[in-house]
Design a protein around this motif. Structure first.
Motif, PDB file in Angstrom:
ATOM      1  N   VAL A  16       0.855  -1.182   0.000  1.00 47.40           N
ATOM      2  CA  VAL A  16       0.000   0.000   0.000  1.00 47.40           C
ATOM      3  C   VAL A  16       0.891   1.233   0.000  1.00 47.40           C
ATOM      4  O   VAL A  16       1.789   1.348   0.841  1.00 47.40           O
ATOM      5  N   VAL A  61      -6.449   0.053   5.039  1.00 53.61           N
ATOM      6  CA  VAL A  61      -5.625  -1.154   5.157  1.00 53.61           C
ATOM      7  C   VAL A  61      -6.442  -2.316   5.709  1.00 53.61           C
ATOM      8  O   VAL A  61      -6.156  -3.477   5.390  1.00 53.61           O
ATOM      9  N   VAL A  95       3.162  -1.402   4.089  1.00 50.82           N
ATOM     10  CA  VAL A  95       2.778  -0.040   3.764  1.00 50.82           C
ATOM     11  C   VAL A  95       4.018   0.804   3.510  1.00 50.82           C
ATOM     12  O   VAL A  95       5.063   0.613   4.129  1.00 50.82           O
ATOM     13  N   SER A 123       2.105   5.752   7.484  1.00 49.16           N
ATOM     14  CA  SER A 123       2.640   4.389   7.441  1.00 49.16           C
ATOM     15  C   SER A 123       3.159   3.967   8.811  1.00 49.16           C
ATOM     16  O   SER A 123       2.918   2.837   9.264  1.00 49.16           O
ATOM     17  N   ALA A 145      -0.083  -3.164   9.719  1.00 47.92           N
ATOM     18  CA  ALA A 145       0.797  -3.466   8.585  1.00 47.92           C
ATOM     19  C   ALA A 145       1.870  -4.431   9.057  1.00 47.92           C
ATOM     20  O   ALA A 145       2.195  -4.492  10.250  1.00 47.92           O
TER      21      ALA A 145
END
Length: 272
Positions: free
Chosen positions: A71, A124, A137, A147, A156
């Protein structure tokens, strides 16, 4: 917050106003736009909603069934740009067999930074629900901040924060805060440098070596702070690159930065 130097309001404005620091930034951003338009022609993304709002959207560039996902969260100091500027990050990662998701979010001052963080959580979570695994991410500037937030919350599996802002207090006295409307409490509350370090996770702090001293410091200090707390961190200042050209490696399939993101996306950090 430890690590923050005592700088005057004028110096903080100079250090954090990246568009003023890089007068030719329009030409760099024009390359982003052109590259993104070409990427969407070559690899038309699936347009998905992750919420009900007009900007709660994400472009999904699919590398195929079962492909790992990265992402990419865009920058713009949480108050500019959208996902359409950053489709250029997709083709090099697709070439490595990695699907790419580029979400967007509402902008300050129309919404608070707190709301933007929540929107990226939603994005996410949608990715994880679709794939069955937490994504890697990455993001630029404000996207680097977001992030790190997602990694701290274990939403993540790993993060590559490019030119991130991890301590928000220095922004309070700058012109950037006219839209953000941060006070000391909110700045600390929304600074991932003050959030729990996700022990055993991976965080790369990438920054242009020619960026302002404050941007270099923030990445260096974040990597060191979380390293001490058990995160596998890297501090990677890229020679000759500024706050805008730091994204140049993301155009190149063979760049070390693209290969690193692909490596992390393919790594087995476990499922949701």
């Amino acid at each position: 917050m430890t690590g923050e130097p005592e700088l005057s309001a004028d110096e903080l404005e100079r250090q954090y106003n990246n568009r003023a620091l890089v007068p030719d930034h329009p030409s760099v951003m024009a390359r982003w736009k052109a590259g993104s338009e070409a990427a969407r022609v070559a690899h038309p993304p699936e347009r998905l909603k992750y919420g009900t709002g007009e900007r709660e959207l994400m472009d999904w560039f699919d590398a195929g069934a079962g492909a790992p996902v990265a992402v990419f969260i865009h920058g713009g100091y949480w108050q500019a740009l959208d996902e359409s500027w950053f489709s250029f990050v997709a083709p090099p990662l697709l070439a490595h067999g990695v699907s790419v998701v580029v979400p967007t979010y509402d902008l300050a001052p129309h919404v608070s930074l707190d709301r933007i963080v929540e929107q990226m959580r939603m994005a996410v979570e949608n990715v994880a629900a679709r794939t069955g695994a937490r994504p890697v991410v990455t993001g630029h500037s404000a996207g680097g901040h977001l992030s790190a937030c997602l990694l701290s919350e274990s939403r993540a599996r790993a993060a590559v924060a490019i030119s991130g802002v991890f301590e928000l207090a220095p922004l309070i006295s700058t012109s950037l805060n006219a839209a953000l409307r941060l006070d000391a409490f909110e700045a600390r509350r929304l600074s991932p440098a003050a959030w729990p370090a996700p022990s055993g996770a991976v965080l790369d702090c990438v920054v242009g070596a020619d960026e302002s001293a404050e941007f270099v410091r923030q990445s260096r200090d974040m990597a060191e702070r979380w390293r001490v707390d058990g995160v596998q961190t890297r501090f990677d200042p890229l020679p000759g690159l500024n706050h805008f050209t730091v994204l140049n490696p993301l155009f190149d399939t063979d760049s070390a930065l693209v290969k690193r993101i692909a490596e992390l996306a393919r790594a087995d950090f476990g499922q949701v």
